[in-house]
Design an enzyme around this catalytic site. Structure first.
Site, PDB file in Angstrom:
ATOM      1  N   CYS A 131       0.829  -1.204   0.000  1.00 60.52           N
ATOM      2  CA  CYS A 131       0.000   0.000   0.000  1.00 60.52           C
ATOM      3  C   CYS A 131       0.870   1.264   0.000  1.00 60.52           C
ATOM      4  O   CYS A 131       1.570   1.528   0.983  1.00 60.52           O
ATOM      5  CB  CYS A 131      -0.907  -0.047   1.235  1.00 60.52           C
ATOM      6  SG  CYS A 131      -1.726   1.495   1.645  1.00 60.52           S
ATOM      7  N   CYS A 177       0.233   3.776   2.815  1.00 60.42           N
ATOM      8  CA  CYS A 177       0.719   3.217   4.084  1.00 60.42           C
ATOM      9  C   CYS A 177       2.214   3.491   4.231  1.00 60.42           C
ATOM     10  O   CYS A 177       2.681   3.850   5.318  1.00 60.42           O
ATOM     11  CB  CYS A 177       0.472   1.708   4.146  1.00 60.42           C
ATOM     12  SG  CYS A 177      -1.269   1.242   4.033  1.00 60.42           S
TER      13      CYS A 177
END
Length: 134
Positions: free
Chosen positions: A59, A62
């Site tokens: 991600c 993230c």
């Protein structure tokens, strides 16, 4: 499939180095349901704010938030920062109805006080400041 993506896109030496840096800053990385249950049950007995970072190695947002969370963990040493990879602990992510990454849950005594979905640094910091003192 997520675990496969994680191993192809985000595993290996870099992931281990990143985890060591997180742990050094005060972020506890949880890899097993057993360890999570222990940590969660301990938090139910405490009035300390817990911030759970639900993330995935593949991600992008993230990864952007990782240094931000490390800095917050170093700044707010009275807050318990925990990181959970949704591919490793899918059951925990489901238990908290995590549907997007990153998702940050703010808990006290095992109860959800707030959540931030997405790479929203300022909103996360405001909510931490609000709930850590309460």
């Amino acid at each position: 499939m997520g675990a496969l993506l994680s191993s192809v896109l985000g595993g290996g030496v870099d992931a281990a180095a990143s985890e060591s840096a997180l742990e050094a800053s005060g972020v506890k990385v949880i890899h097993s349901s057993e360890r999570w249950l222990l940590r969660f049950n301990e938090s139910k007995q405490s009035n300390q704010l817990m911030v759970i970072d639900f993330a995935a190695s593949w991600c992008g947002p993230c990864r952007v938030m990782e240094p931000v969370v490390k800095t917050m963990a170093s700044t707010y040493t009275d807050v318990d920062f925990v990181k959970i990879d949704v591919d490793e602990l899918h059951d925990v992510a489901q238990e908290f109805s995590v549907q997007a990454m990153p998702t940050f849950l703010l808990l006290k005594k095992g109860k959800e006080l707030d959540r931030v979905v997405g790479a929203r640094k300022d909103e996360l910091e405001k909510k931490i400041q609000k709930h850590r003192a309460a």
